[in-house]
Design an enzyme around this catalytic site. Structure first.
Site, mmCIF file in Angstrom:
data_model
loop_
_atom_site.group_PDB
_atom_site.id
_atom_site.type_symbol
_atom_site.label_atom_id
_atom_site.label_comp_id
_atom_site.label_asym_id
_atom_site.label_seq_id
_atom_site.Cartn_x
_atom_site.Cartn_y
_atom_site.Cartn_z
ATOM 1 N N CYS A 1 0.834 -1.203 0.000
ATOM 2 C CA CYS A 1 0.000 0.000 0.000
ATOM 3 C C CYS A 1 0.871 1.256 0.000
ATOM 4 C CB CYS A 1 -0.914 -0.037 1.232
ATOM 5 S SG CYS A 1 -1.755 1.509 1.603
ATOM 6 N N CYS B 1 0.135 3.711 2.800
ATOM 7 C CA CYS B 1 0.619 3.158 4.077
ATOM 8 C C CYS B 1 2.112 3.431 4.235
ATOM 9 C CB CYS B 1 0.383 1.655 4.135
ATOM 10 S SG CYS B 1 -1.345 1.155 4.096
#
Length: 143
Positions: free
Chosen positions: A67, A70
């Site tokens: 991600c 993230c």
């Protein structure tokens, strides 16, 4: 008054006088610092212990290595950990490795921050945030 604090190293639960939290307390079992100014990586077998046994709020970052947002938020989360400790424990859960936790807490998008207090979820926020936003949101939620 004493608070229960779970060691980020050996995961033993320690009693620490509330007025000694900022005095660099050490774990009674492994003798390492109870606060490291870094997020603690948790697996499922350690997650419940930290959520249920810490008397301070626990802020969880549910994330995944693939991600992009993230990965972008990770330094901000680490910076927030350095500032929010010892009043709050910040932890990370890799949803790829701990899929059952992601399912249990109904994590539908990542990154998702979930704030626990007294073993219960009190708030959540999805989407990447900067360190100031993380700290502002967490502090306003627990007050």
């Amino acid at each position: 008054m004493s608070l229960h604090i779970v060691c980020p190293h050996c995961h033993a639960t320690n009693r620490v006088p509330a007025d000694r939290l900022t005095a660099v307390p050490k774990c009674g079992a492994c003798h390492q610092a109870l606060f490291t100014a870094l997020p603690v990586e948790l697996t499922e077998d350690r997650f419940t212990r930290h959520i249920d046994n810490n008397d301070i709020p626990v802020l969880v970052d549910f994330w995944a290595p693939w991600c992009g947002p993230c990965r972008m938020m990770a330094p901000a989360f680490a910076k927030a950990a350095a500032i929010l400790e010892p009043g709050m424990r910040l932890v990370k859960v890799n949803t790829e490795e701990e899929q059952s936790l992601a399912t249990r807490y109904q994590i539908r998008s990542i990154p998702t921050l979930v704030l626990f207090k007294g073993g219960r979820e009190i708030s959540r926020q999805s989407g990447a945030m900067g360190d100031q936003e993380i700290m502002r949101w967490a502090k306003s939620t627990i007050q």
